[in-house]
Enzyme design. Structure first.
Site, PDB file in Angstrom:
ATOM      1  N   HIS A 164     -50.935   4.622  41.663  1.00 18.63           N
ATOM      2  CA  HIS A 164     -50.128   3.542  41.097  1.00 18.63           C
ATOM      3  C   HIS A 164     -50.288   3.514  39.569  1.00 18.63           C
ATOM      4  O   HIS A 164     -51.315   3.953  39.042  1.00 18.63           O
ATOM      5  CB  HIS A 164     -50.616   2.188  41.619  1.00 18.63           C
ATOM      6  CG  HIS A 164     -50.274   1.928  43.047  1.00 18.63           C
ATOM      7  ND1 HIS A 164     -51.225   1.625  43.996  1.00 18.63           N
ATOM      8  CD2 HIS A 164     -49.091   1.900  43.696  1.00 18.63           C
ATOM      9  CE1 HIS A 164     -50.639   1.413  45.168  1.00 18.63           C
ATOM     10  NE2 HIS A 164     -49.346   1.579  45.010  1.00 18.63           N
ATOM     11  N   CYS A 251     -56.306  -4.149  43.069  1.00 18.42           N
ATOM     12  CA  CYS A 251     -55.557  -4.212  44.350  1.00 18.42           C
ATOM     13  C   CYS A 251     -56.132  -5.199  45.354  1.00 18.42           C
ATOM     14  O   CYS A 251     -55.456  -5.580  46.282  1.00 18.42           O
ATOM     15  CB  CYS A 251     -55.483  -2.883  45.068  1.00 18.42           C
ATOM     16  SG  CYS A 251     -56.258  -1.530  44.338  1.00 18.42           S
TER      17      CYS A 251
HETATM   18  C1  CIR Z   1     -52.729   2.822  49.868  1.00 22.34           C
HETATM   19  O1  CIR Z   1     -52.694   4.048  49.817  1.00 22.34           O
HETATM   20  O2  CIR Z   1     -51.711   2.146  49.878  1.00 22.34           O
HETATM   21  C2  CIR Z   1     -54.076   2.122  49.924  1.00 22.34           C
HETATM   22  N1  CIR Z   1     -55.003   2.948  50.640  1.00 22.34           N
HETATM   23  C3  CIR Z   1     -54.605   1.844  48.539  1.00 22.34           C
HETATM   24  C4  CIR Z   1     -53.768   0.869  47.784  1.00 22.34           C
HETATM   25  C5  CIR Z   1     -54.300   0.594  46.431  1.00 22.34           C
HETATM   26  N2  CIR Z   1     -53.537  -0.417  45.797  1.00 22.34           N
HETATM   27  C6  CIR Z   1     -53.411  -0.550  44.479  1.00 22.34           C
HETATM   28  O3  CIR Z   1     -53.866   0.287  43.719  1.00 22.34           O
HETATM   29  N3  CIR Z   1     -52.715  -1.590  44.037  1.00 22.34           N
END
Ligand code: CIR
Length: 256
Positions: A164, A251
């Site tokens: 992201h 996150c």
């Molecule tokens: C994913 O791949 O969607 C989750 N394992 C990690 C999400 C991380 N979110 C973020 O950086 N906002």
């Protein structure tokens, strides 16, 4: 100033979530410990927490940031780009509706993950990534413009090192952007004071300013020192188990 945050307890199937890194399987007892310490830190920063129960339907649902974009003038639900995460939005909607009305939503064919959206005062950087598409970014840009914010797109699709946008940049107030070396020369950042994060410490580019403190992941001494020298008050938190699932500090909460 933030006064509240929403978090979700990780589920026992946390390790079944999505990941692109090869750092091993998270240890669930440590996941819970690190999450509990994270929540404690948010409280220490003065936030009142809404703690949601684990939701075993969605192994990635502890990464609540991806489900919404919250601003002081209004909020919008997202439409996550990973099909296994789409249902997380319906699951969190009732609690967000109790704080934000109206609460519009990114619509198909747009996709957008909250982790791709970086607010820097009245301007938003919108990451177009393998999760957030151009249509999703355009819908958000239109909504933000109605609220009086400007925005611009940063395309990170060619970068393999981050999932992201906010894995690579963080705005920590006082006109300061923390940015991984790989992205630091982007002309869109030229009016900011940049804290450049070395390649060895690039995971630490995801940090979060909460009121007087800046949360940073533990184990990255250069950035800790640089933030101190610049007059910030960093608070280091162990994030090893979330890093294994591509997650960073931002996150794990929705802050408002
Ligand atoms: C994913 O791949 O969607 C989750 N394992 C990690 C999400 C991380 N979110 C973020 O950086 N906002």
């Amino acid at each position: 100033m933030f006064t509240r945050a929403i978090v979700r307890i990780p589920g026992t199937n946390f390790a079944a979530g999505l990941t692109t890194v090869d750092l091993g399987i998270p240890h669930f007892d440590r996941v819970l410990e690190q999450h509990a310490r994270y929540c404690e830190a948010l409280s220490e920063c003065g936030l009142e927490l809404t703690v949601l129960n684990a939701d075993l339907r969605y192994p990635d649902s502890t990464f609540v940031e991806d489900t919404a974009v919250l601003t002081t003038k209004g909020a919008i639900l997202t439409r996550p780009g990973a099909p296994t995460r789409e249902g997380e939005v319906e699951a969190i909607k009732p609690i967000l509706q109790s704080f934000f009305d109206p609460l519009p939503c990114i619509e198909a064919p747009g996709t957008l993950d909250g982790g791709d959206i970086c607010e820097a005062e009245d301007h938003f950087f919108l990451g177009v990534s393998h999760r957030t598409n151009e249509e999703g970014a355009a819908q958000l840009a239109a909504y933000l413009s109605q609220l009086g914010y400007s925005s611009s797109v940063i395309d990170i699709r060619v970068m393999t090192s981050i999932l992201h946008l906010k894995s690579g940049i963080s705005y920590i107030g006082d006109n300061t952007l923390v940015v991984m070396e790989e992205m630091a020369d982007n002309p869109q950042f030229r009016n900011f004071d940049l804290v450049r994060v070395s390649l060895e410490e690039s995971y630490a580019a995801n940090c979060v300013r909460i009121n007087e403190r800046v949360l940073v992941p533990a184990g990255f001494p250069e950035i800790l020192e640089e933030l101190r020298q610049r007059g910030f008050s960093p608070l280091a938190l162990d994030m090893s188990e979330f890093q294994k699932m591509d997650g960073g500090l931002s996150c794990l909460s929705l802050r408002f």
